[in-house]
Structures are given as C-alpha cells and as structure tokens.
Design a protein around this motif. Structure first.
Motif, PDB file in Angstrom:
ATOM      1  N   ILE A  13       0.838  -1.206   0.000  1.00  0.00           N
ATOM      2  CA  ILE A  13       0.000   0.000   0.000  1.00  0.00           C
ATOM      3  C   ILE A  13       0.868   1.249   0.000  1.00  0.00           C
ATOM      4  O   ILE A  13       0.603   2.216  -0.730  1.00  0.00           O
ATOM      5  N   SER A  62      -3.134  -0.395  -6.545  1.00  0.00           N
ATOM      6  CA  SER A  62      -3.198   0.097  -5.176  1.00  0.00           C
ATOM      7  C   SER A  62      -4.618   0.017  -4.626  1.00  0.00           C
ATOM      8  O   SER A  62      -4.809  -0.109  -3.412  1.00  0.00           O
ATOM      9  N   MET A  65      -4.987  -3.342  -3.236  1.00  0.00           N
ATOM     10  CA  MET A  65      -4.311  -3.416  -1.938  1.00  0.00           C
ATOM     11  C   MET A  65      -5.196  -2.864  -0.830  1.00  0.00           C
ATOM     12  O   MET A  65      -5.218  -3.375   0.289  1.00  0.00           O
ATOM     13  N   GLN A  66      -5.930  -1.795  -1.152  1.00  0.00           N
ATOM     14  CA  GLN A  66      -6.860  -1.247  -0.165  1.00  0.00           C
ATOM     15  C   GLN A  66      -7.930  -2.269   0.195  1.00  0.00           C
ATOM     16  O   GLN A  66      -8.323  -2.390   1.363  1.00  0.00           O
ATOM     17  N   ASP A  69      -6.472  -4.850   2.504  1.00  0.00           N
ATOM     18  CA  ASP A  69      -6.317  -4.292   3.848  1.00  0.00           C
ATOM     19  C   ASP A  69      -7.651  -4.269   4.582  1.00  0.00           C
ATOM     20  O   ASP A  69      -7.736  -4.618   5.766  1.00  0.00           O
ATOM     21  N   HIS A 282      -1.438   7.213   5.562  1.00  0.00           N
ATOM     22  CA  HIS A 282      -2.477   6.203   5.384  1.00  0.00           C
ATOM     23  C   HIS A 282      -2.603   5.309   6.616  1.00  0.00           C
ATOM     24  O   HIS A 282      -3.696   4.816   6.929  1.00  0.00           O
TER      25      HIS A 282
END
Length: 294
Positions: A13, A62, A65-66, A69, A282
């Motif tokens: 991230i 990305s 990736m969020q 997460d 972040h």
C-alpha cells in the motif's frame, strides 16, 4: 491477519501511494509544464511518459491493496472480485479513479502539442486537485467547505512545482537557446503556485491537529513533524536557486547553470522523500479534529 501478511500488504500500500504521488505530481505536473511553460525535450517527454505509464498501472493495483487491507487478506487474494469491489467502495477508490483519468489525459497531452496539449494538460492538473480532495484525511476532515478547497490548491501547487523539476533539469542540461526563456517564465509563475500551497498546507495542518500538543501526541502529528524536515530543506534549496543562482543563470553564466541543474536534482530527491513520508499518513488514525467532526 497474521503479522507477516499485515506488513506485506502495508508495504505494498505504501509503495502504491508513492507511485500515485509520483504519477500525479511529477507526471501530470510535468505534462502541464512542458505544454504551458516550455522545456519540451526528448528527456523530459520520455521521463514524464515513463512516470505516468508506470503510475497508470500502479494506481489500479493500489485499489486492490486497499481491498486486501479492509478485508484482512494477503496478496494471494488479489484475484478475488470481492477484494476489488471492496477497494473501489472506499474513498480511495474514487481518488484512484479520478487520478487514473487525470494521468491518462496527461499521457495524451505529453504526446500532443498546441491547443490539444494545453487543454488536456490543464484538465489533468485540475484532476490532480479533485482526486486528492475527494478522499484521505484532508478531504474527509471538517469543515469540508474549507478543507476540500485547501487540499485542491495544495495538490495543484505541489504538482506544478514537482512537475517542473525534470523539464527544468533537461532544458538546462541541453544549454539550448530556450533554456533561459523557460527559466524566466518559471521564475515568474512559481510564486503563484507556492504561496497557495503554503497557505493551504497551514490551514490543513491546523484543522487536522486541533492543537499544538497533537504534533507529538498523535501519529498524524508525528508524521507531520518528520515530513517538515525535508519540506524545510526543500524550501531552503529552492530559495538558494531562486535568489542565488537564477539571476546569474539568466545571464548565461555556465557555472550558475551547472550549479542550478545540480541543486534542482537535490529538489527532486527531497520531493521523493516527502512523498515517501506523506504516504505514511495512510497508516495513522484519523486526527482528532476529523474524528469529532469539528
């Protein structure tokens, strides 16, 4: 999520955030600079193309990736539709979508000239501000009538400044007849980008922190203090360039041009450090001023 998976996804991230910043600020900003200020060269164009092209791939990744997460999954989960749906449902998903559109417009602008290049690069630059104002700590903080315009101005100022650096180095290295005129135009315009950048940054810091003790008492404030180190260094180097070297370079002093090119290279390095630190936000909890909606 296990500790190993957490760190793997977190690093991914973080890298994705840096790639997005590089694409928006250096890539889109560079496209705007060469179309409106000058300094279009093979080196500048190729550099911007590579930066924007890489970031166009990194930005959608990305978002995945969020999603990982949010769902507590490892990198192996990138192939699942739920991961991408979750990623795009977050505020970052909207940011990445607008950023991708802006970088795509910048890509075409780099390859274009004349009115088309100007229009597309201007639209891309405005898109940088819209993308970052649509999400993140700054865009979500209250009062949004203040913070969203502040993020917009801050982002555009960064993009113009950061995007100018590689084209300036390239045109100064070529030592062609255009170098001095490009440098003069940049010197005239840059204060109109930097002053709103500084003012908006101060507004955002005050709103986010809520009090001076938050500088050392919150993770957001601690990241801000770390970020201020390269930021102050960047302004000092920029001041040296503007007040110590630019005038001599405009008189075609070869030593001043060489030194200016080198110190602009230092600015590039400092900008990348700033991006790397800013990407750490972040992982910080929402600031108190944001959390309580004041």
């Amino acid at each position: 999520m296990s500790e190993d998976i957490y760190w793997t996804v977190s690093v991914a991230i973080w890298i994705g955030k840096i790639a997005l910043y590089v694409g928006l600020f250096i890539g889109v900003g560079g496209a705007f600079f060469v179309n409106w200020i000058g300094g279009r060269s093979l080196l500048a164009s190729r550099g911007a193309l590579w930066v924007v092209g890489f970031s166009l791939v990194a930005a959608p990744l990305s978002v995945g990736m969020q999603g990982l997460d949010a769902l507590g999954m490892g990198l192996a989960g990138l192939g699942q539709q739920l991961v991408w749906k979750t990623g795009y449902s977050t505020s970052y998903g909207l940011t990445a979508a607008i950023a991708t559109a802006s970088m795509a417009a910048a890509l075409v602008a780099i390859l274009s000239r004349g009115v088309l290049g100007k229009v597309l690069s201007l639209a891309a630059l405005l898109g940088v501000g819209v993308a970052l104002a649509s999400g993140g700590h700054g865009g979500a903080a209250y009062p949004q009538w203040l913070t969203r315009p502040a993020v917009f101005l801050h982002a555009i100022g960064i993009a113009f400044w950061a995007g100018s650096l590689i084209p300036l180095v390239a045109v100064l290295a070529a030592r062609g007849p255009e170098a001095v005129s490009v440098l003069r135009r940049f010197s005239v315009v840059i204060p109109f980008a930097v002053m709103p950048l500084i003012a908006a940054g101060m507004v955002l810091a005050l709103v986010q922190l809520g009090g001076i003790d938050a500088l050392w008492g919150t993770a957001y404030g601690q990241v801000l203090m770390v970020k201020l180190i390269p930021v102050i260094a960047l302004f000092l180097v920029a001041a040296l360039n503007r007040f110590g070297l630019t005038e001599s370079a405009e008189r075609h002093d070869p030593n001043a041009i060489t030194r200016l090119r080198r110190t602009i290279g230092v600015e590039v390095a400092l900008v990348l450090v700033i991006f790397a630190v800013a990407a750490c936000w972040h992982f910080t909890p929402r600031p108190l001023a944001d959390a309580v909606g004041v």
